[in-house]
Design an enzyme around this catalytic site. Structure first.
Site, PDB file in Angstrom:
ATOM      1  N   GLY A  97       0.863  -1.171   0.000  1.00 15.15           N
ATOM      2  CA  GLY A  97       0.000   0.000   0.000  1.00 15.15           C
ATOM      3  C   GLY A  97       0.898   1.219   0.000  1.00 15.15           C
ATOM      4  O   GLY A  97       1.949   1.218  -0.635  1.00 15.15           O
ATOM      5  N   SER A 129       5.765  -5.475  -1.165  1.00 14.85           N
ATOM      6  CA  SER A 129       5.790  -4.083  -1.611  1.00 14.85           C
ATOM      7  C   SER A 129       6.183  -3.167  -0.453  1.00 14.85           C
ATOM      8  O   SER A 129       7.317  -3.181  -0.019  1.00 14.85           O
ATOM      9  CB  SER A 129       4.432  -3.709  -2.216  1.00 14.85           C
ATOM     10  OG  SER A 129       4.449  -2.442  -2.812  1.00 14.85           O
ATOM     11  N   ALA A 130       5.253  -2.372   0.068  1.00 16.16           N
ATOM     12  CA  ALA A 130       5.575  -1.486   1.191  1.00 16.16           C
ATOM     13  C   ALA A 130       6.093  -2.269   2.389  1.00 16.16           C
ATOM     14  O   ALA A 130       6.967  -1.798   3.127  1.00 16.16           O
ATOM     15  CB  ALA A 130       4.347  -0.666   1.588  1.00 16.16           C
ATOM     16  N   HIS A 166       8.548  -3.665  -7.075  1.00 15.18           N
ATOM     17  CA  HIS A 166       7.875  -3.336  -8.345  1.00 15.18           C
ATOM     18  C   HIS A 166       8.870  -2.749  -9.354  1.00 15.18           C
ATOM     19  O   HIS A 166       8.493  -1.899 -10.177  1.00 15.18           O
ATOM     20  CB  HIS A 166       6.746  -2.319  -8.139  1.00 15.18           C
ATOM     21  CG  HIS A 166       5.681  -2.729  -7.184  1.00 15.18           C
ATOM     22  ND1 HIS A 166       4.614  -3.532  -7.540  1.00 15.18           N
ATOM     23  CD2 HIS A 166       5.498  -2.431  -5.866  1.00 15.18           C
ATOM     24  CE1 HIS A 166       3.825  -3.703  -6.491  1.00 15.18           C
ATOM     25  NE2 HIS A 166       4.339  -3.054  -5.464  1.00 15.18           N
ATOM     26  N   GLU A 201       8.293  -7.467 -10.290  1.00 15.15           N
ATOM     27  CA  GLU A 201       7.093  -8.183  -9.866  1.00 15.15           C
ATOM     28  C   GLU A 201       7.199  -9.643 -10.298  1.00 15.15           C
ATOM     29  O   GLU A 201       7.593  -9.941 -11.421  1.00 15.15           O
ATOM     30  CB  GLU A 201       5.852  -7.530 -10.468  1.00 15.15           C
ATOM     31  CG  GLU A 201       5.588  -6.152  -9.911  1.00 15.15           C
ATOM     32  CD  GLU A 201       4.326  -5.522 -10.482  1.00 15.15           C
ATOM     33  OE1 GLU A 201       3.668  -6.152 -11.336  1.00 15.15           O
ATOM     34  OE2 GLU A 201       4.000  -4.393 -10.075  1.00 15.15           O
TER      35      GLU A 201
END
Length: 250
Positions: A97, A129-130, A166, A201
């Site tokens: 997020g 991700s985050a 990413h 990814e």
């Protein structure tokens, strides 16, 4: 000041995903064998949903993904004592997020130190991700807009180098005039002598104690100050990165 990064721990178990979704697959589907390997012999997972606004909905998404594998997900936002929840967790997953929103919440709730201590003590950690950014010394290689202001850029510091999730390779045919991801990482290296692992990814970093390996199918790209970027193939041994001595603002 260099963030707190302990390079001597031998019990650390990390699964750091570039993303929770790969194009054409469901949530965590592309990485589920790695997820279940990390969580072997564990039936509860503490989920940290603070990178998104809908905490209950986000937690339900994770439950739907891992539930068929016999894992029950507990959202930390429902705990009266989040620090105790981390201390007692069988394993922790921090989802993706907005990285700034996430780190602000971790600092506000006193979870940065709690998570660092738990994972160094042997609690398996999964980030996407985050959540992968949070395992780095700082959030300085996030892709996100700073929608809120955390009190510090210091993250959990489970690895001594930076990761860019990413990661997207430059498109030579693009007419876009903004910076490429490679250019942004080069700017970071002008002011910080810290390697950056750009993870595409579909790939992830798996750390087992003193060993690190690139997992997934799409590979990664390693950036270091003063040397040309280097492509990394799936399965490549990244253990030397664990001996990094990061130098920020240098």
């Amino acid at each position: 000041m260099t963030p707190d990064v302990d390079q001597e721990e031998s019990d650390v178990e990390l699964l750091l995903l570039s993303s929770s979704v790969k194009h054409g697959t469901g949530f965590l589907e592309h990485a589920m064998p790695a997820v279940t390997e990390l969580l072997a012999d564990r039936d509860r997972l503490l989920f940290v949903p603070f990178a998104k606004r809908d905490h209950d909905g986000y937690t339900a998404t994770v439950q739907n993904a891992v539930g068929p594998h016999g894992i029950t997900v507990d959202g930390i936002h429902r705990s009266a004592d989040p620090v105790a929840a981390v201390r007692d967790a069988q394993a922790v997953f921090i989802g993706g997020g907005n990285t700034f929103r996430l780190l602000a919440a971790l600092h506000r709730l006193g979870l940065v130190t709690a998570l660092r201590d738990a994972v160094r003590g042997g609690t398996p950690y999964m980030g996407a991700s985050a959540g992968t950014n949070m395992a780095c010394p700082t959030l300085r290689t996030s892709n996100d807009m700073p929608i809120v202001q955390p009190p510090s850029f210091e993250a959990i510091g489970l690895v001594p180098f930076q990761i860019n999730p990413h990661y997207v390779d430059p498109d030579p045919g693009s007419t876009h005039m903004g910076e490429t991801r490679e250019q942004r990482i080069a700017e970071f290296l002008e002011d910080n002598d810290v390697p950056v692992l750009g993870v595409r990814e579909g790939s992830w970093l798996r750390v087992r104690g003193e060993r690190a390996e690139l997992g997934g199918t799409t590979g990664a790209r390693l950036f270091s100050r003063g040397v040309e970027p280097r492509d990394l193939a799936p399965g490549e041994d990244l253990t030397p990165l664990l001996s990094t001595e990061p130098h920020f603002d240098s």
